[in-house]
Design a protein around this motif. Structure first.
Motif, PDB file in Angstrom:
ATOM      1  N   VAL A 115     -22.336  27.110 -91.759  1.00  0.00           N
ATOM      2  CA  VAL A 115     -23.137  27.428 -92.945  1.00  0.00           C
ATOM      3  C   VAL A 115     -24.238  28.429 -92.599  1.00  0.00           C
ATOM      4  O   VAL A 115     -24.526  29.354 -93.379  1.00  0.00           O
ATOM      5  CB  VAL A 115     -23.715  26.128 -93.549  1.00  0.00           C
ATOM      6  CG1 VAL A 115     -24.686  26.439 -94.680  1.00  0.00           C
ATOM      7  CG2 VAL A 115     -22.599  25.234 -94.068  1.00  0.00           C
ATOM      8  N   ILE A 117     -30.696  23.132 -94.236  1.00  0.00           N
ATOM      9  CA  ILE A 117     -29.344  22.800 -93.752  1.00  0.00           C
ATOM     10  C   ILE A 117     -29.410  21.774 -92.630  1.00  0.00           C
ATOM     11  O   ILE A 117     -28.590  20.843 -92.568  1.00  0.00           O
ATOM     12  CB  ILE A 117     -28.626  24.083 -93.296  1.00  0.00           C
ATOM     13  CG1 ILE A 117     -28.344  24.993 -94.510  1.00  0.00           C
ATOM     14  CG2 ILE A 117     -27.318  23.754 -92.588  1.00  0.00           C
ATOM     15  CD1 ILE A 117     -27.853  26.372 -94.128  1.00  0.00           C
ATOM     16  N   TYR A 128     -33.568  28.174 -95.405  1.00  0.00           N
ATOM     17  CA  TYR A 128     -32.182  27.705 -95.331  1.00  0.00           C
ATOM     18  C   TYR A 128     -31.943  26.895 -94.055  1.00  0.00           C
ATOM     19  O   TYR A 128     -31.239  25.869 -94.082  1.00  0.00           O
ATOM     20  CB  TYR A 128     -31.221  28.894 -95.362  1.00  0.00           C
ATOM     21  CG  TYR A 128     -31.062  29.527 -96.722  1.00  0.00           C
ATOM     22  CD1 TYR A 128     -31.075  28.762 -97.872  1.00  0.00           C
ATOM     23  CD2 TYR A 128     -30.906  30.911 -96.847  1.00  0.00           C
ATOM     24  CE1 TYR A 128     -30.935  29.354 -99.115  1.00  0.00           C
ATOM     25  CE2 TYR A 128     -30.767  31.507 -98.085  1.00  0.00           C
ATOM     26  CZ  TYR A 128     -30.780  30.721 -99.223  1.00  0.00           C
ATOM     27  OH  TYR A 128     -30.641  31.299-100.443  1.00  0.00           O
TER      28      TYR A 128
END
Length: 576
Positions: A290, A17, A13
Protein backbone atom coordinates in the motif's frame (compact mmCIF):
# COMPACT_ATOMS: atom_id res chain seq x y z
CA UNK A 1 9.15 14.67 -1.07
CA UNK A 2 10.27 18.21 -2.06
CA UNK A 3 6.64 19.32 -2.45
CA UNK A 4 5.14 20.18 0.93
CA UNK A 5 1.62 18.97 0.15
CA UNK A 6 2.86 15.54 -0.94
CA UNK A 7 5.34 15.21 1.92
CA UNK A 8 2.60 15.85 4.48
CA UNK A 9 0.31 13.43 2.67
CA UNK A 10 3.00 10.75 2.68
CA UNK A 11 3.57 10.98 6.45
CA UNK A 12 -0.19 11.02 7.09
CA UNK A 13 -0.68 7.96 4.87
CA UNK A 14 2.28 6.21 6.52
CA UNK A 15 0.96 6.71 10.05
CA UNK A 16 -2.58 5.77 9.04
CA UNK A 17 -1.56 2.61 7.16
CA UNK A 18 0.74 1.44 9.96
CA UNK A 19 -2.01 1.97 12.54
CA UNK A 20 -4.49 0.09 10.36
CA UNK A 21 -1.98 -2.73 9.87
CA UNK A 22 -1.28 -3.02 13.58
CA UNK A 23 -4.99 -2.98 14.31
CA UNK A 24 -5.63 -5.71 11.75
CA UNK A 25 -2.78 -7.78 13.15
CA UNK A 26 -4.11 -7.46 16.69
CA UNK A 27 -7.65 -8.29 15.57
CA UNK A 28 -6.64 -11.31 13.46
CA UNK A 29 -4.33 -12.58 16.22
CA UNK A 30 -7.17 -12.18 18.73
CA UNK A 31 -9.47 -14.12 16.39
CA UNK A 32 -6.92 -16.94 16.03
CA UNK A 33 -6.36 -17.13 19.79
CA UNK A 34 -10.08 -16.94 20.46
CA UNK A 35 -10.61 -19.76 17.98
CA UNK A 36 -7.97 -21.79 19.78
CA UNK A 37 -9.68 -21.09 23.10
CA UNK A 38 -12.96 -22.18 21.56
CA UNK A 39 -11.34 -25.40 20.38
CA UNK A 40 -9.91 -25.97 23.87
CA UNK A 41 -13.34 -25.39 25.37
CA UNK A 42 -14.90 -27.85 22.91
CA UNK A 43 -12.17 -30.38 23.70
CA UNK A 44 -12.85 -29.99 27.43
CA UNK A 45 -16.60 -30.37 26.83
CA UNK A 46 -15.97 -33.57 24.85
CA UNK A 47 -13.76 -34.92 27.64
CA UNK A 48 -16.37 -34.11 30.28
CA UNK A 49 -19.04 -35.74 28.15
CA UNK A 50 -16.86 -38.86 27.88
CA UNK A 51 -16.46 -38.97 31.68
CA UNK A 52 -20.18 -38.50 32.23
CA UNK A 53 -20.91 -41.29 29.74
CA UNK A 54 -18.53 -43.58 31.61
CA UNK A 55 -20.24 -42.74 34.90
CA UNK A 56 -23.64 -43.31 33.33
CA UNK A 57 -22.57 -46.68 31.93
CA UNK A 58 -21.26 -47.76 35.32
CA UNK A 59 -24.43 -46.67 37.17
CA UNK A 60 -26.59 -48.38 34.55
CA UNK A 61 -24.65 -51.60 35.07
CA UNK A 62 -24.95 -51.28 38.86
CA UNK A 63 -28.72 -50.71 38.59
CA UNK A 64 -29.03 -53.70 36.27
CA UNK A 65 -27.10 -55.85 38.72
CA UNK A 66 -29.26 -54.75 41.67
CA UNK A 67 -32.30 -55.80 39.64
CA UNK A 68 -30.57 -59.14 39.02
CA UNK A 69 -30.20 -59.66 42.76
CA UNK A 70 -33.84 -58.76 43.42
CA UNK A 71 -35.07 -61.14 40.73
CA UNK A 72 -33.00 -64.10 41.97
CA UNK A 73 -33.94 -65.36 45.47
CA UNK A 74 -30.94 -67.69 45.71
CA UNK A 75 -28.57 -64.85 44.85
CA UNK A 76 -30.31 -62.56 47.35
CA UNK A 77 -29.92 -65.19 50.12
CA UNK A 78 -26.23 -65.61 49.31
CA UNK A 79 -25.79 -61.85 49.50
CA UNK A 80 -27.38 -61.94 52.95
CA UNK A 81 -25.04 -64.79 54.00
CA UNK A 82 -22.12 -62.67 52.73
CA UNK A 83 -22.85 -60.24 55.57
CA UNK A 84 -21.60 -62.85 58.07
CA UNK A 85 -18.82 -61.68 60.44
CA UNK A 86 -16.27 -64.14 59.04
CA UNK A 87 -15.68 -65.97 55.85
CA UNK A 88 -16.06 -69.30 57.62
CA UNK A 89 -19.47 -68.39 58.96
CA UNK A 90 -20.43 -67.22 55.46
CA UNK A 91 -19.50 -70.62 54.00
CA UNK A 92 -21.23 -72.46 56.86
CA UNK A 93 -24.48 -70.54 56.36
CA UNK A 94 -24.41 -71.36 52.68
CA UNK A 95 -24.06 -75.12 53.33
CA UNK A 96 -26.53 -75.29 56.23
CA UNK A 97 -29.29 -73.60 54.28
CA UNK A 98 -28.79 -75.66 51.14
CA UNK A 99 -28.06 -79.25 52.40
CA UNK A 100 -30.07 -81.21 49.90
CA UNK A 101 -30.32 -78.92 46.90
CA UNK A 102 -29.29 -80.52 43.68
CA UNK A 103 -28.77 -77.14 42.05
CA UNK A 104 -25.35 -75.51 42.01
CA UNK A 105 -24.96 -72.98 44.82
CA UNK A 106 -24.82 -69.34 43.63
CA UNK A 107 -21.89 -67.32 44.94
CA UNK A 108 -22.54 -63.63 45.43
CA UNK A 109 -18.81 -62.70 45.20
CA UNK A 110 -18.29 -64.71 42.03
CA UNK A 111 -21.50 -63.34 40.53
CA UNK A 112 -20.37 -59.79 41.26
CA UNK A 113 -17.05 -60.39 39.56
CA UNK A 114 -18.63 -62.06 36.52
CA UNK A 115 -21.54 -59.74 35.92
CA UNK A 116 -20.32 -56.45 37.28
CA UNK A 117 -16.56 -56.07 37.42
CA UNK A 118 -15.98 -57.53 33.96
CA UNK A 119 -18.80 -55.44 32.49
CA UNK A 120 -17.46 -52.27 34.07
CA UNK A 121 -14.04 -52.93 32.51
CA UNK A 122 -12.26 -52.39 35.82
CA UNK A 123 -13.99 -49.09 36.74
CA UNK A 124 -15.44 -50.60 39.96
CA UNK A 125 -12.51 -51.30 42.32
CA UNK A 126 -14.33 -52.01 45.57
CA UNK A 127 -17.71 -53.48 46.53
CA UNK A 128 -18.80 -53.56 50.17
CA UNK A 129 -21.92 -54.94 51.87
CA UNK A 130 -22.86 -53.11 55.10
CA UNK A 131 -24.99 -54.00 58.06
CA UNK A 132 -25.72 -51.55 60.86
CA UNK A 133 -22.32 -51.93 62.55
CA UNK A 134 -19.93 -53.83 60.30
CA UNK A 135 -19.29 -54.64 56.66
CA UNK A 136 -17.55 -57.06 54.37
CA UNK A 137 -15.48 -55.87 51.42
CA UNK A 138 -14.43 -57.23 48.03
CA UNK A 139 -11.36 -55.54 46.59
CA UNK A 140 -10.22 -55.97 42.97
CA UNK A 141 -6.63 -55.45 41.89
CA UNK A 142 -5.52 -54.25 38.44
CA UNK A 143 -5.85 -57.77 37.06
CA UNK A 144 -9.39 -58.23 38.41
CA UNK A 145 -8.39 -60.73 41.14
CA UNK A 146 -10.64 -60.21 44.19
CA UNK A 147 -9.62 -60.20 47.85
CA UNK A 148 -12.00 -60.23 50.83
CA UNK A 149 -12.10 -58.57 54.20
CA UNK A 150 -14.79 -59.50 56.76
CA UNK A 151 -16.00 -57.86 59.91
CA UNK A 152 -14.68 -54.37 59.22
CA UNK A 153 -16.22 -51.49 61.12
CA UNK A 154 -18.30 -49.05 59.10
CA UNK A 155 -16.10 -46.29 60.47
CA UNK A 156 -12.93 -47.87 59.15
CA UNK A 157 -10.58 -45.76 57.02
CA UNK A 158 -11.23 -47.98 54.03
CA UNK A 159 -14.75 -46.52 53.77
CA UNK A 160 -13.77 -42.88 53.98
CA UNK A 161 -14.85 -41.20 50.76
CA UNK A 162 -12.22 -39.27 48.84
CA UNK A 163 -12.07 -38.10 45.24
CA UNK A 164 -8.57 -39.56 45.10
CA UNK A 165 -10.05 -43.02 45.60
CA UNK A 166 -13.22 -42.61 43.59
CA UNK A 167 -16.97 -42.08 43.77
CA UNK A 168 -19.31 -44.17 45.96
CA UNK A 169 -22.65 -45.38 44.62
CA UNK A 170 -25.05 -46.67 47.37
CA UNK A 171 -28.03 -49.01 47.03
CA UNK A 172 -30.28 -50.64 49.66
CA UNK A 173 -29.86 -54.38 49.33
CA UNK A 174 -32.52 -55.86 51.63
CA UNK A 175 -34.45 -55.21 54.82
CA UNK A 176 -35.34 -58.01 57.27
CA UNK A 177 -36.34 -58.35 60.91
CA UNK A 178 -32.71 -58.94 61.71
CA UNK A 179 -31.60 -55.71 60.16
CA UNK A 180 -31.07 -53.90 56.88
CA UNK A 181 -28.27 -54.20 54.39
CA UNK A 182 -26.62 -51.73 52.04
CA UNK A 183 -24.26 -52.33 49.16
CA UNK A 184 -21.72 -49.74 48.10
CA UNK A 185 -19.83 -49.56 44.82
CA UNK A 186 -16.59 -47.58 44.57
CA UNK A 187 -16.01 -46.27 41.03
CA UNK A 188 -12.28 -45.65 40.62
CA UNK A 189 -11.25 -42.07 39.77
CA UNK A 190 -8.10 -43.33 38.13
CA UNK A 191 -10.04 -45.58 35.76
CA UNK A 192 -12.73 -43.00 34.97
CA UNK A 193 -10.44 -40.07 34.29
CA UNK A 194 -7.79 -42.07 32.44
CA UNK A 195 -10.27 -42.41 29.57
CA UNK A 196 -9.71 -38.73 28.66
CA UNK A 197 -5.92 -38.81 28.75
CA UNK A 198 -5.79 -38.64 24.93
CA UNK A 199 -7.72 -35.33 24.84
CA UNK A 200 -5.71 -32.13 24.38
CA UNK A 201 -6.97 -30.59 27.61
CA UNK A 202 -3.94 -28.68 28.73
CA UNK A 203 -4.32 -29.28 32.49
CA UNK A 204 -7.50 -30.78 33.96
CA UNK A 205 -8.84 -31.76 37.36
CA UNK A 206 -11.97 -32.92 39.19
CA UNK A 207 -13.16 -31.25 42.39
CA UNK A 208 -15.77 -32.72 44.74
CA UNK A 209 -18.17 -30.84 47.00
CA UNK A 210 -15.68 -30.89 49.88
CA UNK A 211 -13.08 -29.10 47.73
CA UNK A 212 -10.77 -32.08 47.26
CA UNK A 213 -8.91 -31.91 43.95
CA UNK A 214 -8.05 -34.83 41.71
CA UNK A 215 -5.45 -33.79 39.14
CA UNK A 216 -5.72 -35.35 35.68
CA UNK A 217 -2.18 -35.29 34.38
CA UNK A 218 0.07 -32.41 35.45
CA UNK A 219 -1.77 -29.59 37.11
CA UNK A 220 -1.75 -26.95 39.80
CA UNK A 221 -4.21 -27.34 42.67
CA UNK A 222 -4.16 -23.65 43.54
CA UNK A 223 -5.08 -22.65 40.00
CA UNK A 224 -7.89 -25.21 39.98
CA UNK A 225 -9.21 -24.00 43.33
CA UNK A 226 -9.15 -20.37 42.15
CA UNK A 227 -11.06 -21.38 39.00
CA UNK A 228 -13.67 -23.20 41.11
CA UNK A 229 -13.97 -20.17 43.40
CA UNK A 230 -15.08 -18.02 40.45
CA UNK A 231 -18.80 -18.07 39.74
CA UNK A 232 -18.38 -18.02 35.95
CA UNK A 233 -18.19 -21.31 34.07
CA UNK A 234 -15.27 -19.97 32.01
CA UNK A 235 -12.90 -17.02 32.03
CA UNK A 236 -9.33 -15.95 32.83
CA UNK A 237 -7.30 -16.01 36.00
CA UNK A 238 -3.66 -15.08 36.63
CA UNK A 239 -0.96 -17.16 38.24
CA UNK A 240 1.83 -15.81 40.43
CA UNK A 241 3.80 -14.62 37.39
CA UNK A 242 0.68 -12.74 36.12
CA UNK A 243 0.36 -15.09 33.18
CA UNK A 244 -3.29 -15.27 32.02
CA UNK A 245 -4.76 -18.75 32.28
CA UNK A 246 -8.02 -19.71 30.58
CA UNK A 247 -10.32 -22.04 32.49
CA UNK A 248 -13.63 -23.76 31.84
CA UNK A 249 -15.71 -25.74 34.36
CA UNK A 250 -18.54 -28.27 34.02
CA UNK A 251 -20.81 -29.56 36.80
CA UNK A 252 -21.78 -33.23 36.92
CA UNK A 253 -25.47 -34.08 37.02
CA UNK A 254 -24.88 -37.63 38.25
CA UNK A 255 -22.13 -37.28 40.87
CA UNK A 256 -21.37 -34.32 43.06
CA UNK A 257 -18.19 -33.02 41.42
CA UNK A 258 -16.99 -30.33 38.95
CA UNK A 259 -14.66 -30.89 36.02
CA UNK A 260 -12.08 -28.13 35.45
CA UNK A 261 -9.83 -27.61 32.41
CA UNK A 262 -7.12 -24.90 32.38
CA UNK A 263 -4.71 -23.82 29.69
CA UNK A 264 -1.86 -21.33 29.87
CA UNK A 265 -2.40 -18.51 27.34
CA UNK A 266 1.34 -18.31 26.74
CA UNK A 267 1.40 -22.00 25.85
CA UNK A 268 -1.58 -21.49 23.54
CA UNK A 269 0.18 -18.62 21.79
CA UNK A 270 3.31 -20.72 21.33
CA UNK A 271 1.17 -23.47 19.81
CA UNK A 272 -0.25 -20.97 17.29
CA UNK A 273 3.05 -19.16 16.72
CA UNK A 274 3.39 -20.33 13.11
CA UNK A 275 -0.06 -18.95 12.22
CA UNK A 276 0.62 -15.67 14.03
CA UNK A 277 3.97 -15.24 12.28
CA UNK A 278 2.33 -15.89 8.94
CA UNK A 279 -0.35 -13.28 9.68
CA UNK A 280 2.34 -10.77 10.66
CA UNK A 281 4.27 -11.23 7.41
CA UNK A 282 1.09 -11.06 5.32
CA UNK A 283 0.02 -7.79 6.96
CA UNK A 284 3.56 -6.39 6.72
CA UNK A 285 3.61 -7.22 3.01
CA UNK A 286 0.23 -5.55 2.58
CA UNK A 287 1.45 -2.40 4.38
CA UNK A 288 4.53 -2.16 2.17
CA UNK A 289 2.45 -2.72 -0.97
CA UNK A 290 0.00 0.00 0.00
CA UNK A 291 2.84 2.40 0.78
CA UNK A 292 4.39 1.73 -2.64
CA UNK A 293 1.02 2.38 -4.25
CA UNK A 294 0.68 5.65 -2.30
CA UNK A 295 4.14 6.79 -3.44
CA UNK A 296 3.27 5.92 -7.04
CA UNK A 297 -0.01 7.85 -6.87
CA UNK A 298 1.61 10.88 -5.26
CA UNK A 299 4.28 10.94 -7.96
CA UNK A 300 1.61 10.64 -10.67
CA UNK A 301 -0.46 13.41 -9.08
CA UNK A 302 2.58 15.67 -9.07
CA UNK A 303 3.00 15.13 -12.82
CA UNK A 304 -0.66 16.05 -13.41
CA UNK A 305 -0.32 19.14 -11.23
CA UNK A 306 2.53 20.25 -13.45
CA UNK A 307 0.37 19.70 -16.54
CA UNK A 308 -2.45 21.76 -15.04
CA UNK A 309 -0.11 24.66 -14.39
CA UNK A 310 1.19 24.51 -17.97
CA UNK A 311 -2.35 24.48 -19.38
CA UNK A 312 -3.30 27.55 -17.33
CA UNK A 313 -0.26 29.37 -18.70
CA UNK A 314 -1.38 28.51 -22.28
CA UNK A 315 -4.81 29.97 -21.64
CA UNK A 316 -3.32 33.16 -20.23
CA UNK A 317 -1.33 33.63 -23.46
CA UNK A 318 -4.40 32.81 -25.68
CA UNK A 319 -2.64 29.72 -27.02
CA UNK A 320 -5.43 27.36 -28.06
CA UNK A 321 -3.30 24.95 -30.08
CA UNK A 322 -3.86 21.29 -29.12
CA UNK A 323 -1.57 19.90 -26.46
CA UNK A 324 -0.12 16.41 -26.64
CA UNK A 325 -2.59 13.81 -25.31
CA UNK A 326 -2.30 12.82 -21.66
CA UNK A 327 -3.25 9.69 -19.71
CA UNK A 328 -5.72 11.16 -17.24
CA UNK A 329 -6.09 9.61 -13.80
CA UNK A 330 -9.49 9.02 -12.21
CA UNK A 331 -9.05 11.53 -9.40
CA UNK A 332 -9.52 15.25 -8.82
CA UNK A 333 -6.20 16.21 -10.40
CA UNK A 334 -6.90 14.14 -13.46
CA UNK A 335 -10.39 15.60 -13.70
CA UNK A 336 -9.06 19.17 -13.44
CA UNK A 337 -6.36 18.50 -16.04
CA UNK A 338 -8.91 16.95 -18.38
CA UNK A 339 -11.36 19.83 -17.89
CA UNK A 340 -8.67 22.47 -18.49
CA UNK A 341 -7.63 20.81 -21.75
CA UNK A 342 -11.29 20.47 -22.65
CA UNK A 343 -11.85 24.14 -21.92
CA UNK A 344 -9.10 25.09 -24.36
CA UNK A 345 -10.60 22.91 -27.10
CA UNK A 346 -14.13 24.17 -26.40
CA UNK A 347 -13.10 27.82 -26.53
CA UNK A 348 -11.62 27.32 -29.97
CA UNK A 349 -14.65 25.28 -31.08
CA UNK A 350 -17.14 27.85 -29.81
CA UNK A 351 -15.41 30.66 -31.65
CA UNK A 352 -15.38 28.65 -34.90
CA UNK A 353 -19.00 27.48 -34.54
CA UNK A 354 -20.54 30.86 -33.72
CA UNK A 355 -21.18 31.71 -37.38
CA UNK A 356 -22.44 28.17 -38.14
CA UNK A 357 -24.97 28.44 -35.32
CA UNK A 358 -26.33 31.67 -36.72
CA UNK A 359 -26.77 30.08 -40.14
CA UNK A 360 -28.60 27.13 -38.64
CA UNK A 361 -30.88 29.49 -36.74
CA UNK A 362 -31.85 31.19 -40.00
CA UNK A 363 -32.42 27.78 -41.60
CA UNK A 364 -34.71 26.78 -38.73
CA UNK A 365 -36.71 29.96 -39.15
CA UNK A 366 -37.17 29.21 -42.87
CA UNK A 367 -38.38 25.67 -42.07
CA UNK A 368 -40.86 27.07 -39.58
CA UNK A 369 -42.28 29.38 -42.28
CA UNK A 370 -42.49 26.40 -44.63
CA UNK A 371 -44.39 24.37 -42.02
CA UNK A 372 -46.85 27.22 -41.70
CA UNK A 373 -47.39 27.32 -45.49
CA UNK A 374 -47.97 23.53 -45.92
CA UNK A 375 -51.13 23.27 -43.70
CA UNK A 376 -52.68 26.27 -45.50
CA UNK A 377 -52.06 24.57 -48.83
CA UNK A 378 -53.81 21.41 -47.53
CA UNK A 379 -56.76 23.42 -46.16
CA UNK A 380 -57.17 25.29 -49.46
CA UNK A 381 -56.98 22.02 -51.43
CA UNK A 382 -59.64 20.36 -49.23
CA UNK A 383 -61.83 23.47 -49.61
CA UNK A 384 -61.57 23.31 -53.42
CA UNK A 385 -62.57 19.58 -53.31
CA UNK A 386 -65.50 20.38 -51.03
CA UNK A 387 -66.68 23.21 -53.33
CA UNK A 388 -66.52 20.84 -56.30
CA UNK A 389 -68.64 18.28 -54.39
CA UNK A 390 -71.23 20.96 -53.59
CA UNK A 391 -71.33 22.07 -57.24
CA UNK A 392 -72.00 18.46 -58.20
CA UNK A 393 -74.71 18.35 -55.49
CA UNK A 394 -72.85 15.69 -53.38
CA UNK A 395 -73.52 17.18 -49.95
CA UNK A 396 -72.53 13.98 -48.12
CA UNK A 397 -69.04 14.02 -49.63
CA UNK A 398 -68.72 17.72 -48.98
CA UNK A 399 -69.55 17.24 -45.28
CA UNK A 400 -66.97 14.47 -44.97
CA UNK A 401 -64.27 16.66 -46.56
CA UNK A 402 -65.21 19.58 -44.32
CA UNK A 403 -65.00 17.32 -41.26
CA UNK A 404 -61.59 16.01 -42.31
CA UNK A 405 -60.29 19.53 -42.87
CA UNK A 406 -61.63 20.70 -39.53
CA UNK A 407 -60.07 17.67 -37.78
CA UNK A 408 -56.66 18.28 -39.32
CA UNK A 409 -56.82 22.01 -38.59
CA UNK A 410 -57.60 21.43 -34.92
CA UNK A 411 -54.89 18.78 -34.57
CA UNK A 412 -52.29 21.21 -35.93
CA UNK A 413 -53.48 24.39 -34.26
CA UNK A 414 -54.60 23.26 -30.80
CA UNK A 415 -52.20 23.08 -27.87
CA UNK A 416 -50.87 19.76 -26.67
CA UNK A 417 -52.83 20.12 -23.40
CA UNK A 418 -56.58 20.47 -24.00
CA UNK A 419 -59.81 19.62 -22.18
CA UNK A 420 -61.51 16.25 -22.39
CA UNK A 421 -64.40 18.02 -24.10
CA UNK A 422 -62.09 19.24 -26.88
CA UNK A 423 -60.58 15.75 -27.17
CA UNK A 424 -64.10 14.31 -27.53
CA UNK A 425 -64.79 16.84 -30.33
CA UNK A 426 -61.71 15.56 -32.20
CA UNK A 427 -62.89 11.97 -31.64
CA UNK A 428 -66.42 12.80 -32.84
CA UNK A 429 -65.08 14.29 -36.09
CA UNK A 430 -63.02 11.15 -36.67
CA UNK A 431 -66.07 8.96 -35.99
CA UNK A 432 -68.16 11.04 -38.46
CA UNK A 433 -65.56 10.39 -41.13
CA UNK A 434 -65.71 6.63 -40.36
CA UNK A 435 -69.52 6.81 -40.42
CA UNK A 436 -69.23 8.32 -43.91
CA UNK A 437 -66.79 5.54 -44.88
CA UNK A 438 -69.12 2.75 -43.66
CA UNK A 439 -72.70 4.02 -44.19
CA UNK A 440 -75.42 1.87 -42.63
CA UNK A 441 -72.76 -0.35 -41.00
CA UNK A 442 -71.31 1.87 -38.26
CA UNK A 443 -72.93 3.91 -35.50
CA UNK A 444 -71.47 5.72 -32.51
CA UNK A 445 -72.74 7.29 -29.30
CA UNK A 446 -71.01 9.68 -26.85
CA UNK A 447 -72.49 10.13 -23.38
CA UNK A 448 -70.09 11.95 -21.02
CA UNK A 449 -71.04 13.92 -17.90
CA UNK A 450 -70.49 17.66 -18.04
CA UNK A 451 -68.29 17.52 -14.90
CA UNK A 452 -65.68 15.62 -16.95
CA UNK A 453 -65.65 17.83 -20.04
CA UNK A 454 -63.47 20.58 -18.50
CA UNK A 455 -60.80 18.25 -17.13
CA UNK A 456 -57.30 18.72 -18.64
CA UNK A 457 -55.78 15.98 -20.76
CA UNK A 458 -53.27 15.46 -23.58
CA UNK A 459 -54.32 15.82 -27.20
CA UNK A 460 -55.28 13.09 -29.64
CA UNK A 461 -55.35 9.85 -27.61
CA UNK A 462 -59.01 8.83 -27.89
CA UNK A 463 -58.78 8.41 -31.68
CA UNK A 464 -56.19 5.64 -31.15
CA UNK A 465 -58.70 3.64 -29.08
CA UNK A 466 -61.31 4.07 -31.82
CA UNK A 467 -58.79 3.02 -34.50
CA UNK A 468 -58.13 -0.19 -32.52
CA UNK A 469 -61.82 -1.01 -32.91
CA UNK A 470 -61.77 -0.48 -36.69
CA UNK A 471 -58.54 -2.49 -37.07
CA UNK A 472 -59.31 -5.42 -34.77
CA UNK A 473 -63.04 -5.46 -33.95
CA UNK A 474 -64.93 -3.96 -36.90
CA UNK A 475 -66.55 -6.27 -39.47
CA UNK A 476 -68.04 -4.94 -42.76
CA UNK A 477 -70.10 -8.09 -42.98
CA UNK A 478 -71.80 -7.26 -39.71
CA UNK A 479 -74.87 -5.10 -40.10
CA UNK A 480 -74.61 -3.23 -36.82
CA UNK A 481 -71.15 -2.07 -35.61
CA UNK A 482 -71.44 0.16 -32.54
CA UNK A 483 -68.84 2.29 -30.68
CA UNK A 484 -69.92 3.93 -27.38
CA UNK A 485 -68.06 6.44 -25.20
CA UNK A 486 -69.35 7.04 -21.66
CA UNK A 487 -67.97 9.17 -18.83
CA UNK A 488 -69.02 9.30 -15.18
CA UNK A 489 -67.79 10.90 -11.96
CA UNK A 490 -67.34 8.66 -8.90
CA UNK A 491 -66.42 9.63 -5.36
CA UNK A 492 -62.66 9.56 -5.86
CA UNK A 493 -62.28 9.01 -9.62
CA UNK A 494 -63.35 10.11 -13.08
CA UNK A 495 -64.08 7.12 -15.33
CA UNK A 496 -64.18 7.02 -19.15
CA UNK A 497 -65.26 3.81 -20.91
CA UNK A 498 -64.88 2.95 -24.61
CA UNK A 499 -67.21 0.06 -25.51
CA UNK A 500 -67.78 -1.72 -28.84
CA UNK A 501 -69.68 -4.78 -30.01
CA UNK A 502 -67.00 -6.05 -32.34
CA UNK A 503 -64.81 -9.17 -32.17
CA UNK A 504 -63.65 -10.20 -28.67
CA UNK A 505 -59.98 -10.73 -27.80
CA UNK A 506 -58.64 -14.24 -27.23
CA UNK A 507 -57.76 -14.99 -23.57
CA UNK A 508 -54.03 -15.50 -24.24
CA UNK A 509 -53.86 -12.28 -26.21
CA UNK A 510 -55.85 -10.44 -23.52
CA UNK A 511 -53.44 -11.68 -20.82
CA UNK A 512 -50.48 -10.47 -22.90
CA UNK A 513 -52.03 -6.99 -23.22
CA UNK A 514 -52.72 -6.80 -19.49
CA UNK A 515 -49.17 -7.86 -18.65
CA UNK A 516 -47.83 -5.18 -21.01
CA UNK A 517 -49.87 -2.51 -19.22
CA UNK A 518 -48.97 -3.71 -15.73
CA UNK A 519 -45.25 -4.47 -16.18
CA UNK A 520 -44.28 -1.69 -18.64
CA UNK A 521 -42.73 -3.91 -21.31
CA UNK A 522 -44.68 -2.44 -24.20
CA UNK A 523 -41.71 -2.70 -26.51
CA UNK A 524 -42.27 -6.46 -26.60
CA UNK A 525 -46.04 -6.43 -27.13
CA UNK A 526 -48.07 -6.20 -30.34
CA UNK A 527 -50.58 -3.72 -28.79
CA UNK A 528 -48.39 -0.74 -29.62
CA UNK A 529 -51.27 1.72 -30.02
CA UNK A 530 -52.89 0.92 -26.68
CA UNK A 531 -49.52 0.87 -24.92
CA UNK A 532 -48.58 4.27 -26.40
CA UNK A 533 -51.86 5.73 -25.16
CA UNK A 534 -51.17 4.28 -21.70
CA UNK A 535 -47.61 5.65 -21.68
CA UNK A 536 -48.66 9.18 -22.74
CA UNK A 537 -51.44 9.33 -20.15
CA UNK A 538 -49.13 7.84 -17.50
CA UNK A 539 -46.54 10.55 -18.12
CA UNK A 540 -49.23 13.20 -17.69
CA UNK A 541 -51.32 11.81 -14.79
CA UNK A 542 -48.65 9.69 -13.04
CA UNK A 543 -49.79 7.07 -10.49
CA UNK A 544 -53.32 8.52 -10.49
CA UNK A 545 -54.08 6.78 -13.82
CA UNK A 546 -55.14 3.21 -14.48
CA UNK A 547 -56.30 1.52 -17.71
CA UNK A 548 -58.06 -1.84 -17.85
CA UNK A 549 -59.27 -3.90 -20.79
CA UNK A 550 -61.80 -6.74 -20.80
CA UNK A 551 -64.15 -8.61 -23.11
CA UNK A 552 -67.85 -7.84 -22.91
CA UNK A 553 -70.24 -10.62 -21.93
CA UNK A 554 -71.86 -10.90 -25.39
CA UNK A 555 -69.39 -9.38 -27.86
CA UNK A 556 -66.76 -6.74 -28.22
CA UNK A 557 -64.25 -5.08 -25.88
CA UNK A 558 -64.46 -2.51 -23.09
CA UNK A 559 -61.51 -0.23 -22.27
CA UNK A 560 -61.81 1.66 -18.96
CA UNK A 561 -59.69 4.75 -18.20
CA UNK A 562 -59.77 5.80 -14.53
CA UNK A 563 -58.27 9.14 -13.41
CA UNK A 564 -57.85 10.05 -9.75
CA UNK A 565 -59.43 13.33 -8.59
CA UNK A 566 -56.33 14.00 -6.51
CA UNK A 567 -54.03 13.94 -9.52
CA UNK A 568 -56.45 16.17 -11.46
CA UNK A 569 -55.93 18.86 -8.83
CA UNK A 570 -52.17 18.54 -9.34
CA UNK A 571 -52.12 18.72 -13.15
CA UNK A 572 -54.39 21.76 -13.13
CA UNK A 573 -51.77 23.72 -11.18
CA UNK A 574 -49.75 26.27 -13.20
CA UNK A 575 -46.35 24.82 -12.19
CA UNK A 576 -47.29 21.20 -13.08
Amino acid sequence: MRIIIYRNKFWAYLIFIVLIGLTLHVLTSAIVINQSLGNARIEAANAFSRIENNFQNDTDRIEAYIQRIYSNQALMKDAQYFMSPTIGQYLTNRLLNNPYSEQELLSFPEDVKTYLYNWAQGDIKQISVHSEHSSNVMLFDNKGIPSYQFGISNDDEIFQESIQKGFVYRKKLFHTSEGSGEIRFLVSSEQIFSSVSNYQLGKAAAVNAAGDVYLIGNGNKKIVQRAIANKDTHGFIFDNSLTPIFYVTFSSSKFNYRFVSTIDLGTLIRQQSSVLYMLFFVILTAILSVLLLVVYNLRDDARFLHRIIQSIKRVKTADFTPNKPARYRRNEYGMIAREVDDMIHQLDRHIRNEFILKLKQQEAEMKALQHQINPHFLYNTLEVIRSTALVNQDAHTADAIATLGSLYREIVQKDNIITIGSELELLQKYLKIMEFKYPDHFYYQIDVSESILELPTIKFWMQTLAENFFIHGFSIEKEFNLFIVTGREDKDFYRLEFIDNGISIEEDRLADIRNALSSNYGANTKSIGLYNVYTRLKYYYGEGLSISIANNDEAGVKISVQISKEVIRDVQAVNC
